[in-house]
Design a protein around this motif. Structure first.
Motif, PDB file in Angstrom:
ATOM      1  N   TRP A 151     -19.068  -9.481  55.478  1.00 29.36           N
ATOM      2  CA  TRP A 151     -18.499 -10.019  56.719  1.00 29.36           C
ATOM      3  C   TRP A 151     -17.592  -8.965  57.345  1.00 29.36           C
ATOM      4  O   TRP A 151     -16.671  -8.474  56.708  1.00 29.36           O
ATOM      5  N   ALA A 176     -18.591 -23.126  55.332  1.00 23.52           N
ATOM      6  CA  ALA A 176     -18.690 -21.940  54.479  1.00 23.52           C
ATOM      7  C   ALA A 176     -18.245 -22.262  53.064  1.00 23.52           C
ATOM      8  O   ALA A 176     -17.489 -23.209  52.814  1.00 23.52           O
ATOM      9  N   ASN A 177     -18.707 -21.441  52.136  1.00 27.04           N
ATOM     10  CA  ASN A 177     -18.211 -21.474  50.766  1.00 27.04           C
ATOM     11  C   ASN A 177     -16.761 -20.981  50.759  1.00 27.04           C
ATOM     12  O   ASN A 177     -16.390 -20.137  51.581  1.00 27.04           O
ATOM     13  N   ASP A 180     -16.382 -17.183  50.954  1.00 25.66           N
ATOM     14  CA  ASP A 180     -16.644 -16.601  52.267  1.00 25.66           C
ATOM     15  C   ASP A 180     -15.539 -16.955  53.258  1.00 25.66           C
ATOM     16  O   ASP A 180     -15.174 -16.134  54.109  1.00 25.66           O
ATOM     17  N   LEU A 183     -12.770 -14.495  52.745  1.00 27.13           N
ATOM     18  CA  LEU A 183     -13.083 -13.172  53.305  1.00 27.13           C
ATOM     19  C   LEU A 183     -12.984 -13.184  54.824  1.00 27.13           C
ATOM     20  O   LEU A 183     -12.452 -12.252  55.439  1.00 27.13           O
ATOM     21  N   LEU A 184     -13.478 -14.244  55.447  1.00 30.48           N
ATOM     22  CA  LEU A 184     -13.401 -14.338  56.904  1.00 30.48           C
ATOM     23  C   LEU A 184     -11.961 -14.493  57.372  1.00 30.48           C
ATOM     24  O   LEU A 184     -11.569 -13.954  58.405  1.00 30.48           O
ATOM     25  N   ALA A 223     -22.685 -19.206  48.310  1.00 30.48           N
ATOM     26  CA  ALA A 223     -21.891 -18.046  48.716  1.00 30.48           C
ATOM     27  C   ALA A 223     -22.767 -17.051  49.457  1.00 30.48           C
ATOM     28  O   ALA A 223     -23.916 -16.787  49.078  1.00 30.48           O
ATOM     29  N   GLY A 224     -22.222 -16.472  50.536  1.00 31.76           N
ATOM     30  CA  GLY A 224     -22.986 -15.549  51.354  1.00 31.76           C
ATOM     31  C   GLY A 224     -23.711 -16.212  52.503  1.00 31.76           C
ATOM     32  O   GLY A 224     -24.362 -15.546  53.300  1.00 31.76           O
ATOM     33  N   THR A 225     -23.580 -17.541  52.604  1.00 37.61           N
ATOM     34  CA  THR A 225     -24.216 -18.304  53.680  1.00 37.61           C
ATOM     35  C   THR A 225     -23.172 -19.147  54.392  1.00 37.61           C
ATOM     36  O   THR A 225     -22.289 -19.734  53.751  1.00 37.61           O
ATOM     37  N   VAL A 226     -23.253 -19.205  55.706  1.00 34.33           N
ATOM     38  CA  VAL A 226     -22.431 -20.107  56.515  1.00 34.33           C
ATOM     39  C   VAL A 226     -23.384 -20.911  57.386  1.00 34.33           C
ATOM     40  O   VAL A 226     -24.263 -20.342  58.044  1.00 34.33           O
ATOM     41  N   SER A 279     -26.525 -15.740  57.151  1.00 31.88           N
ATOM     42  CA  SER A 279     -26.523 -15.234  55.780  1.00 31.88           C
ATOM     43  C   SER A 279     -26.267 -13.731  55.757  1.00 31.88           C
ATOM     44  O   SER A 279     -26.735 -12.984  56.636  1.00 31.88           O
ATOM     45  N   LEU A 280     -25.538 -13.292  54.747  1.00 26.21           N
ATOM     46  CA  LEU A 280     -25.326 -11.868  54.539  1.00 26.21           C
ATOM     47  C   LEU A 280     -26.649 -11.216  54.120  1.00 26.21           C
ATOM     48  O   LEU A 280     -27.418 -11.784  53.339  1.00 26.21           O
TER      49      LEU A 280
END
Length: 283
Positions: A151, A176-177, A180, A183-184, A223-226, A279-280
Motif C-alpha cells: 500500500w 479491510a483486514n 492492512d 498500514l493504510l 490480508a492484502g485485500t480490501v 488486492s495487492l
C-alpha cells in the motif's frame, strides 16, 4: 434475562429478550451487517429482485407517442443457513445476578455468531457449500482492482470508487483486514507531510475514511485485500426465527446448564460487478 427453569427444565425467553440478547448484539458486532443491507423474513426461501438491464428513455417531440421499454428483471433465491452455538455453564454461574447471566450470552454466543457471519460473508463456502452461504470470495464476477505490491497511496481506492460510479452507484464502505488497516493508517499524504492518508468519517469521528468513504475493519477479510461494497448490492437475509434456549435437564447429572442460540442468515450479491476487490499484487 432471568435464567430460571420452567417446565421440563427449559427456560422461557420472550422474543423481546431474544432481540436484546442475540439479534441486536450480533448486528452490532458483525461488520457484514454494517456493510450490507438487511432484509428480514419469515419465509424459508427469499427471492431478492435484481435489475439486469435498465429501461430505455429517448428524446421525444411534443405530442408524439412515447416509446415503451421494459427493464430486465430476475431474482436471486436466498435460502438462509443455520448458525448455531451452544455453551454449557455451571448452575452456580447461572444463579448469579442477571447482568452476569446476560454476559454469558453477550460475551460468548453473540460475538461468536457475529464472527461466523463475517467469516462467511467475506470468505468462501467452498469447504462447506451445503452448510454455508456463498460469500464475497465466491463472486467470480466481482471487479478486481490491482494495487502495487504494498500500500503506497489511495489511487486503487479512487479507481474502485470510479468503477462503481460508472455503474451509477456509490461505495458504502471499504472493509479491510486489521493488518492492512494499520498500514493504510500509517501512510501519509505525501513524503513532506505528516498528515495521515486516512481521514475521519464526519458522521462518526472515531471511524476512519478512505477517499471520503468509511473504512470498516474485520479479521475475516483476507490480508492484502480490501473490499469496496455498495450496500444496496450486498444483501443479508435474516430469518425472524432467531432462537435462544436455556436447558438444565441435558446436563442434570453434572449440575450444569446449556444455553443454545440459533440464527439463520443468507447473502445475495445482486450486482457482482459493482463489488470491488482491491488486492495487492504478488511480489
Amino acid at each position: 434475562m432471568a435464567l430460571y427453569t420452567t417446565t421440563a427444565g427449559v427456560s422461557a425467553i420472550s422474543p423481546d429478550q431474544i432481540e436484546q440478547l442475540i439479534v441486536l448484539p450480533v448486528q452490532s458486532n458483525s461488520i457484514a451487517f454494517q456493510a450490507a443491507t438487511l432484509v428480514t423474513t419469515n419465509a424459508t426461501e427469499t427471492r431478492i429482485p435484481r435489475v439486469t438491464d435498465d429501461p430505455s428513455a429517448a428524446w421525444t417531440a411534443e405530442g408524439d407517442e412515447i416509446g415503451t421499454s421494459d427493464p430486465k428483471i430476475d431474482d436471486i433465491a436466498v435460502l438462509p443457513k443455520k448458525l448455531a452455538g451452544l455453551v454449557v455453564v455451571s448452575n452456580e454461574t447461572v444463579a448469579d445476578t442477571n447482568p452476569a447471566a446476560d454476559s454469558i450470552v453477550g460475551d460468548g454466543l453473540t460475538r461468536d455468531i457475529a464472527r461466523k457471519v463475517d467469516a462467511a460473508f467475506f470468505g468462501s463456502n467452498s469447504a462447506a457449500p451445503t452448510l454455508q452461504p456463498e460469500g464475497l470470495e465466491d463472486q467470480t464476477d466481482a471487479t478486481e482492482v490491482t494495487a502495487p505490491t504494498a500500500w503506497a497511496d489511495a489511487d486503487p481506492f479512487a479507481e474502485a470508487i470510479s468503477n462503481v460510479e460508472g455503474l451509477g452507484l456509490g461505495i458504502g464502505s471499504f472493509v479491510a483486514n486489521p493488518a492492512d488497516a494499520l498500514l493504510l493508517a500509517q501512510l501519509k499524504e505525501s513524503t513532506t507531510s505528516s498528515r495521515p492518508l486516512l481521514g475521519s468519517d464526519p458522521s462518526n469521528p472515531t471511524r476512519r475514511a478512505l477517499q471520503g468513504v468509511p473504512m470498516l475493519v474485520s479479521p475475516a477479510v483476507t490480508a492484502g485485500t480490501v473490499w469496496g461494497i455498495p450496500s444496496t448490492r450486498a444483501v443479508i437475509v435474516r430469518r425472524n426465527d432467531v432462537d435462544l434456549q436455556v436447558d438444565r435437564s441435558a446436563y442434570f447429572t453434572s449440575d450444569r446448564t446449556a444455553i443454545r442460540a440459533t440464527m439463520r442468515v443468507g447473502f445475495a450479491f445482486t450486482q457482482p460487478a459493482a463489488i470491488q476487490k482491491i488486492s495487492l499484487a504478488a511480489e
